[in-house]
Write a protein that holds these residues in place. Structure first.
Motif, short mmCIF file in Angstrom:
data_model
loop_
_atom_site.label_atom_id
_atom_site.label_comp_id
_atom_site.label_asym_id
_atom_site.label_seq_id
_atom_site.Cartn_x
_atom_site.Cartn_y
_atom_site.Cartn_z
N ALA A 35 0.82 -1.21 0.00
CA ALA A 35 0.00 0.00 0.00
C ALA A 35 0.86 1.26 0.00
CB ALA A 35 -0.93 -0.01 1.21
N GLU A 36 1.98 1.21 0.72
CA GLU A 36 2.87 2.37 0.77
C GLU A 36 3.51 2.61 -0.59
OE1 GLU A 36 4.59 5.42 3.37
OE2 GLU A 36 2.76 4.23 3.25
N LEU A 37 3.97 1.54 -1.23
CA LEU A 37 4.54 1.69 -2.56
C LEU A 37 3.51 2.21 -3.56
CD1 LEU A 37 6.85 -1.40 -3.25
CD2 LEU A 37 7.53 1.00 -3.03
N ALA A 38 2.29 1.71 -3.46
CA ALA A 38 1.23 2.16 -4.37
C ALA A 38 0.93 3.64 -4.16
CB ALA A 38 -0.03 1.32 -4.17
N ALA A 39 0.94 4.08 -2.90
CA ALA A 39 0.71 5.49 -2.61
C ALA A 39 1.85 6.35 -3.15
CB ALA A 39 0.56 5.69 -1.10
N PHE A 40 3.06 5.84 -3.06
CA PHE A 40 4.23 6.55 -3.61
C PHE A 40 4.12 6.65 -5.12
CE2 PHE A 40 8.79 6.21 -5.02
CZ PHE A 40 9.19 7.47 -4.61
N ARG A 41 3.71 5.55 -5.75
CA ARG A 41 3.53 5.54 -7.20
C ARG A 41 2.46 6.53 -7.64
NH1 ARG A 41 6.07 4.82 -11.92
NH2 ARG A 41 4.72 4.00 -13.53
N ALA A 42 1.40 6.66 -6.85
CA ALA A 42 0.27 7.52 -7.20
C ALA A 42 0.65 8.99 -7.25
CB ALA A 42 -0.87 7.31 -6.21
N VAL A 43 1.73 9.38 -6.53
CA VAL A 43 2.16 10.78 -6.57
C VAL A 43 3.39 10.96 -7.45
CG1 VAL A 43 1.12 11.43 -4.37
CG2 VAL A 43 3.44 10.47 -4.40
N GLY A 44 3.69 9.96 -8.28
CA GLY A 44 4.75 10.10 -9.27
C GLY A 44 6.04 9.36 -8.97
N GLY A 45 6.07 8.56 -7.91
CA GLY A 45 7.28 7.83 -7.56
C GLY A 45 7.60 6.72 -8.54
N GLY A 46 8.88 6.53 -8.84
CA GLY A 46 9.28 5.50 -9.79
C GLY A 46 10.15 4.42 -9.20
N SER A 47 10.90 4.74 -8.13
CA SER A 47 11.81 3.75 -7.55
C SER A 47 12.09 4.07 -6.09
CB SER A 47 13.13 3.71 -8.34
OG SER A 47 13.76 4.97 -8.32
N VAL A 48 12.44 3.02 -5.35
CA VAL A 48 12.80 3.14 -3.94
C VAL A 48 14.07 2.34 -3.70
CG1 VAL A 48 12.14 2.54 -1.57
CG2 VAL A 48 10.43 3.47 -3.14
N VAL A 49 15.04 2.94 -3.05
CA VAL A 49 16.26 2.24 -2.68
C VAL A 49 16.13 1.84 -1.21
CG1 VAL A 49 18.77 2.31 -2.53
CG2 VAL A 49 17.58 3.61 -4.32
N GLN A 50 15.97 0.53 -0.97
CA GLN A 50 15.82 0.03 0.40
C GLN A 50 17.20 -0.23 1.00
OE1 GLN A 50 12.89 -2.61 2.51
NE2 GLN A 50 14.32 -4.20 1.86
N TRP A 51 17.53 0.49 2.07
CA TRP A 51 18.84 0.39 2.69
C TRP A 51 18.89 -0.69 3.77
CZ3 TRP A 51 22.35 5.20 3.53
CH2 TRP A 51 22.41 5.98 2.37
N THR A 52 17.87 -1.49 3.93
CA THR A 52 17.88 -2.53 4.97
C THR A 52 18.93 -3.57 4.64
OG1 THR A 52 15.49 -2.20 5.21
CG2 THR A 52 16.46 -4.14 6.27
N PRO A 53 19.94 -3.78 5.51
CA PRO A 53 21.03 -4.70 5.18
C PRO A 53 20.79 -6.12 5.69
CG PRO A 53 21.60 -3.49 7.14
CD PRO A 53 20.21 -3.04 6.75
N TYR A 54 21.80 -6.92 5.57
CA TYR A 54 21.80 -8.32 6.01
C TYR A 54 21.33 -8.43 7.47
CZ TYR A 54 23.78 -13.00 6.91
OH TYR A 54 23.97 -14.31 7.25
N GLY A 55 20.48 -9.43 7.72
CA GLY A 55 20.11 -9.76 9.09
C GLY A 55 19.14 -8.83 9.76
N MET A 56 18.49 -7.94 9.03
CA MET A 56 17.56 -7.00 9.63
C MET A 56 16.18 -7.07 8.99
SD MET A 56 19.90 -3.67 10.54
CE MET A 56 18.53 -2.90 11.42
N GLY A 57 15.78 -8.27 8.56
CA GLY A 57 14.42 -8.48 8.09
C GLY A 57 14.12 -7.88 6.74
N ARG A 58 15.01 -8.10 5.77
CA ARG A 58 14.83 -7.49 4.44
C ARG A 58 13.62 -8.02 3.68
NH1 ARG A 58 20.81 -8.69 2.17
NH2 ARG A 58 20.36 -10.62 3.31
N ARG A 59 13.16 -9.23 4.00
CA ARG A 59 12.05 -9.86 3.26
C ARG A 59 12.32 -9.83 1.76
NH1 ARG A 59 7.01 -9.85 6.36
NH2 ARG A 59 6.07 -10.65 4.45
N VAL A 60 13.48 -10.31 1.37
CA VAL A 60 13.95 -10.19 -0.02
C VAL A 60 12.99 -10.83 -1.01
CG1 VAL A 60 15.81 -10.77 -1.61
CG2 VAL A 60 16.34 -10.02 0.71
N ALA A 61 12.44 -11.98 -0.67
CA ALA A 61 11.56 -12.69 -1.59
C ALA A 61 10.30 -11.89 -1.92
CB ALA A 61 11.18 -14.05 -1.01
N ASP A 62 9.91 -10.98 -1.02
CA ASP A 62 8.71 -10.18 -1.25
C ASP A 62 8.95 -9.00 -2.19
OD1 ASP A 62 6.74 -11.49 0.40
OD2 ASP A 62 7.82 -10.75 2.14
#
Length: 292
Positions: A35-62
């Protein structure tokens, strides 16, 4: 993908994050992330750089699922945060092989997901670098040399930028333009900011933030001063959503605020043309991976 396809970029944020330093405030809800990504897209967002590193719950598969569902590109990080965010046994398992772990996640993929990281995130300390920071940054520099991936650095309370650059560039041979320094707005020292930008490193300003709100309002003045000094091409802007309550879908400002309010405010200081470059062209250069 071609870096130019990033579009309007949130240069520092988190869709998922978990830490013992933030008990009960985890970013773990995939539906809320979508929902957050969709809201970002709705106001013109194109990309997000997630800085969450190893061992801090990145949920990579999602991440690929969320990207495809919302039409927002997502960049994943490898790397390691400060020692306080990890169990001692996890860090012990990484001894002797940290750089190899980073390289593997950048080139082969992260676990069974196969998702490749696009940057290495590490962290400094408050006005200095402890042994853990030196260990992780040394591994990050080795991974950078092997892959060409950029290095993103958490500056604790916005401090220690010059110490980080002395280590990464002076001792470890990383070119400054491959380094992104985060949180400089949290220590609004314009002299340090100009010195850091003058090396060629990128400066990522982020917010708004409850914890650092006293410095949020100084950010437009800081970016204007840097632009006036000729460093407009070194500036990046991100939201840095680290707890669930900061998401727009949970009542906080969240990712959409970056484009809904922060961008127009910056346009007053910098003009539309430069703000456009800060959100598009600068991140496309800063996060490009120069594969070796």
């Amino acid at each position: 993908m071609d870096p130019g396809e990033l579009g309007v970029c949130d240069a520092h944020d988190h869709l998922f994050l978990r830490s013992p330093q933030l008990p009960g405030q985890e970013l773990e809800d995939a539906s809320a992330a979508r929902a957050e990504l969709a809201a970002f897209r709705a106001v013109g967002g194109g990309s997000v750089v997630q800085w969450t590193p190893y061992g801090m719950g990145r949920r990579v598969a999602d991440l690929p699922l969320l990207s495809r569902a919302t039409g927002v590109h997502v960049v994943c990080a490898t790397g390691l945060h400060q020692v306080a965010h990890y169990r001692p046994e996890l860090l012990e398992r990484l001894r002797g092989g940290l750089a190899g772990t980073f390289v593997s996640e950048l080139t082969e993929g992260i676990g069974p997901s196969g998702v490749r990281a696009g940057l290495v995130k590490v962290a400094g300390g408050f006005h200095g670098l402890d042994a853990h920071a030196r260990w992780t940054m040394t591994a990050a520099a080795e991974a950078h040399r092997a892959t060409g991936a950029p290095i993103a650095v958490h500056l604790e309370m916005g401090t220690g930028a010059l110490d980080v650059l002395d280590l990464l560039c002076g001792e470890l041979g990383v070119e400054p333009h491959r380094i992104v320094l985060g949180h400089l707005n949290r220590s609004p020292d314009l002299t340090i900011q100009r010195q850091a930008a003058g090396t060629g490193a990128y400066l990522a300003f982020d917010g708004p933030s409850r914890a650092h709100h006293a410095t949020d309002w100084r950010m437009p003045d800081a970016v204007r001063a840097l632009a006036d000094a000729g460093f407009g091409d070194r500036l990046l802007i991100g939201g840095d959503t680290v707890v669930a309550g900061a998401r727009s879908v949970d009542g906080g400002p969240g990712m959409p605020y970056l484009l809904r309010r922060v961008r127009p405010r910056l346009a007053v200081e910098l003009g539309e043309e430069l703000v456009g470059r800060v959100f598009r062209e600068n991140p496309a250069r800063a996060f490009a991976v120069e594969w070796r």
